[in-house]
Design a protein around this motif. Sequence first.
Motif, PDB file in Angstrom:
ATOM      1  N   SER A 177      -4.891 -10.839 -19.993  1.00 10.33           N
ATOM      2  CA  SER A 177      -5.403  -9.678 -20.922  1.00 10.33           C
ATOM      3  C   SER A 177      -4.534  -8.447 -21.089  1.00 10.33           C
ATOM      4  O   SER A 177      -4.709  -7.683 -21.943  1.00 10.33           O
ATOM      5  N   ASP A 178      -3.510  -8.337 -20.295  1.00  7.46           N
ATOM      6  CA  ASP A 178      -2.682  -7.280 -20.267  1.00  7.46           C
ATOM      7  C   ASP A 178      -1.254  -7.219 -20.770  1.00  7.46           C
ATOM      8  O   ASP A 178      -0.512  -6.213 -20.892  1.00  7.46           O
ATOM      9  N   VAL A 179      -0.889  -8.532 -21.423  1.00  3.65           N
ATOM     10  CA  VAL A 179       0.443  -8.780 -21.700  1.00  3.65           C
ATOM     11  C   VAL A 179       0.436  -9.864 -23.007  1.00  3.65           C
ATOM     12  O   VAL A 179       1.297 -10.546 -23.086  1.00  3.65           O
TER      13      VAL A 179
ATOM     14  N   GLU B  62     -17.281  -5.253 -16.723  1.00  5.73           N
ATOM     15  CA  GLU B  62     -15.860  -5.535 -17.056  1.00  5.73           C
ATOM     16  C   GLU B  62     -15.768  -7.272 -16.962  1.00  5.73           C
ATOM     17  O   GLU B  62     -14.904  -7.704 -17.725  1.00  5.73           O
ATOM     18  N   ASP B  63     -16.390  -7.912 -16.144  1.00  6.00           N
ATOM     19  CA  ASP B  63     -16.360  -9.319 -15.990  1.00  6.00           C
ATOM     20  C   ASP B  63     -16.641 -10.008 -17.449  1.00  6.00           C
ATOM     21  O   ASP B  63     -16.181 -11.141 -17.419  1.00  6.00           O
TER      22      ASP B  63
ATOM     23  N   VAL C  78     -15.715  -5.048 -30.439  1.00  4.26           N
ATOM     24  CA  VAL C  78     -14.674  -4.122 -29.604  1.00  4.26           C
ATOM     25  C   VAL C  78     -13.426  -5.013 -29.674  1.00  4.26           C
ATOM     26  O   VAL C  78     -13.512  -6.238 -29.615  1.00  4.26           O
ATOM     27  N   VAL C  79     -12.194  -4.281 -29.638  1.00  7.20           N
ATOM     28  CA  VAL C  79     -10.796  -4.919 -29.478  1.00  7.20           C
ATOM     29  C   VAL C  79     -10.127  -4.140 -28.483  1.00  7.20           C
ATOM     30  O   VAL C  79     -10.250  -2.874 -28.325  1.00  7.20           O
ATOM     31  N   GLY C  80      -9.381  -4.827 -28.007  1.00  8.38           N
ATOM     32  CA  GLY C  80      -8.535  -4.268 -26.915  1.00  8.38           C
ATOM     33  C   GLY C  80      -7.609  -5.193 -25.959  1.00  8.38           C
ATOM     34  O   GLY C  80      -8.031  -6.534 -25.960  1.00  8.38           O
ATOM     35  N   SER C  81      -6.701  -4.669 -25.217  1.00 11.78           N
ATOM     36  CA  SER C  81      -6.033  -5.587 -24.217  1.00 11.78           C
ATOM     37  C   SER C  81      -6.269  -5.416 -22.794  1.00 11.78           C
ATOM     38  O   SER C  81      -5.852  -6.186 -21.785  1.00 11.78           O
ATOM     39  N   ASN C  82      -7.170  -4.559 -22.445  1.00 15.77           N
ATOM     40  CA  ASN C  82      -7.338  -4.098 -21.129  1.00 15.77           C
ATOM     41  C   ASN C  82      -8.831  -4.124 -21.061  1.00 15.77           C
ATOM     42  O   ASN C  82      -9.803  -3.444 -21.575  1.00 15.77           O
ATOM     43  N   ASP C  83      -9.420  -5.204 -20.067  1.00 17.95           N
ATOM     44  CA  ASP C  83     -10.743  -5.256 -20.091  1.00 17.95           C
ATOM     45  C   ASP C  83     -11.581  -3.851 -19.568  1.00 17.95           C
ATOM     46  O   ASP C  83     -12.603  -3.771 -19.980  1.00 17.95           O
ATOM     47  N   ASN C  84     -10.998  -3.169 -18.705  1.00 17.54           N
ATOM     48  CA  ASN C  84     -11.930  -2.069 -18.215  1.00 17.54           C
ATOM     49  C   ASN C  84     -12.128  -1.031 -19.418  1.00 17.54           C
ATOM     50  O   ASN C  84     -13.277  -0.451 -19.551  1.00 17.54           O
TER      51      ASN C  84
ATOM     52  N   PHE D 277     -15.506  -9.914 -20.105  1.00 15.58           N
ATOM     53  CA  PHE D 277     -14.197 -10.060 -20.996  1.00 15.58           C
ATOM     54  C   PHE D 277     -13.103 -11.143 -20.169  1.00 15.58           C
ATOM     55  O   PHE D 277     -12.178 -11.515 -20.956  1.00 15.58           O
ATOM     56  N   LYS D 278     -13.715 -11.544 -19.064  1.00 14.57           N
ATOM     57  CA  LYS D 278     -12.640 -12.760 -18.642  1.00 14.57           C
ATOM     58  C   LYS D 278     -12.824 -13.936 -19.269  1.00 14.57           C
ATOM     59  O   LYS D 278     -13.836 -14.350 -19.404  1.00 14.57           O
ATOM     60  N   ILE D 279     -11.807 -14.464 -19.814  1.00 16.54           N
ATOM     61  CA  ILE D 279     -11.806 -15.929 -20.587  1.00 16.54           C
ATOM     62  C   ILE D 279     -11.365 -16.880 -19.552  1.00 16.54           C
ATOM     63  O   ILE D 279      -9.913 -17.007 -19.375  1.00 16.54           O
ATOM     64  N   LYS D 280     -11.807 -17.807 -19.391  1.00 19.29           N
ATOM     65  CA  LYS D 280     -11.676 -19.061 -18.353  1.00 19.29           C
ATOM     66  C   LYS D 280     -10.582 -19.830 -19.242  1.00 19.29           C
ATOM     67  O   LYS D 280     -10.978 -20.036 -20.465  1.00 19.29           O
ATOM     68  N   ALA D 281      -9.493 -20.166 -18.733  1.00 22.70           N
ATOM     69  CA  ALA D 281      -8.456 -20.873 -19.536  1.00 22.70           C
ATOM     70  C   ALA D 281      -8.781 -22.381 -20.002  1.00 22.70           C
ATOM     71  O   ALA D 281      -8.220 -23.004 -18.677  1.00 22.70           O
TER      72      ALA D 281
END
Length: 565
Positions: free
Chosen positions: A408-410, A368-369, A457-463, A371-375
């Motif tokens: 990633s969720d809003v 899952e990690d 892949v596309v989405g707004s929830n990393d899991n 998909f984390k994007i450091k700002a």
Amino acid sequence: MDRLKDNIESALRSKQADIVLKNAFIINVFNQSIEKDDIAINGDTIVGIGKYSGKKEIDCTGRFVSPGFIDAHVHIESSKVIPQIFSDILLTRGVTTCIADPHEIANVLGKDGIKFMIEDSKKSEMSIFFMMPSCVPALTIEDNGAILTAEDLSEFITNPKVLGLGEVMDVLSVIGYRDNMIDKLKLFKNKIIDGHCPMIDEYSLNAYMNCNVKTDHESTTCDEALKKVKKGMYIMLRQGSAAKNLVELLPAVNSNNFHRFLFCTDDKDIVDLIEKGSIDDSIRIAINKGLNPVMAITIATLNAAECYGLRKFGAIAPGYKADLVILENLENLEIKSVMKSGKIYIRNEGVIFNTNVDSSMNIEFIKEDVFKIKAVSNKVNVIKVNPGSIETTKVIRELEENNGYIKSDVLGDIQKIGVFERHKNTGKYSIGFIEGLGLKGCSIAQTIAHDSHNIIVVGSNDNDMKIAVNSVISMGGGMAIVSKGKIIEELSLPIAGLMTYEDSKSVSEKIKSLNIRCSEFGATEDMDIFLTLGFMSLPVIPEIRITARGIFDFKENKFINLFCI
């Protein structure tokens, strides 16, 4: 039996023809007329037009007879079924011939993929010809499953099913005279070469056409199409599932230049093929928009045959192949029956196909990690989807961050998009942002991602995105929808992650179910999410894409930073 002697005698009416279509309104694509007469057929050949009697006669009173339709450019893999199943679908729609480019499967399996398509096509009743993939990979910056050189392609050049070289999309390699591309162009110099040159300038087009490139299916405006026709190109009026240029380009067609236009589907989903049609759909749309029906049918038949050197295809005349479509009318092109090689086609149902196939997946399960994007900044370059087109727009958006990462969720209409290399287990991947898909609350992953066909892949929830990617890995390739940690719907595509051996009805129903699920999560009816998503990684189409190596800007011809610093 001397077939020629038999045909001559039948033509002279000294003996009966095998089959005669009586009292037909014949579409004459040579002189743009409709003539009432009989069509005499021996075996797979039309032997005469006039007044004939036959061993078998079919009354066509009040009906129109057209030459069989030809799809000038199609990727069979986009239907998600193998050539012999694809053939069955198209024949019921009056399409008796197609020119296929197997560059999708070639990007995964190389020469073995091409061989599979050619061998399977031999089991089809439809005439399937092939253009050899010119750009495998599409660009040198791609991470696909194979590289095809001129030496590799030379193995196929004498195959009677091979007509030439497929869409040459690496325009810069052509006009830059780069050896790997020039060698392929020289190899096929005496055959047909298809083009792919969106937004090309006048002098680059001159240089491009010096290499014997003959067609283009990437024009998006009438002005662009007419400039290419003026230079002698054939322009394809494309009506696919994701890319639709027919209506926009149709005003460019007139009585002086219509012989330089062709119809093609390029990429069309199996549901659209079954429910809307193939080239028959293109003809219908053209007629509905005011094009003369005989002219529309000529574009769909003779023009394609002449462009690709298919002698004895594309017309109703003595000596021509008896590929015919019997129509109830010309207004909505209602098909009564289809004749292929002199026989009325009957659907081939209930056939069980071989299901033993090796997986094309070579990738570890992801975490899952990733998909984390450091700002680095709160401003990012975003891929904006343009409805009804495979072209995109580069836009800059400000996104929220939390604890140093982009939230990633809003994200609303802006979602994360990722591409993972799946062919050589390199571990390459990239994550970016996309807007305009309309999806909320679900993640989608698939192994259809032109042209390298890595996992997208596309989405707004990393899991959910992780589960979706791992799901298609587990299936050996395919499509999956995930929401709230659960797989909602999936389709296995074991052949190169692109196709299945399943019958057309089963595949169509599964695709419908996937699309219905997408609509429940916000997808609109005018956008095929899966086909659209599949083009978001194709760097030879304007304006901005994502590959396993990062964000690629078509206009700048280079990778760009995700963040605007």
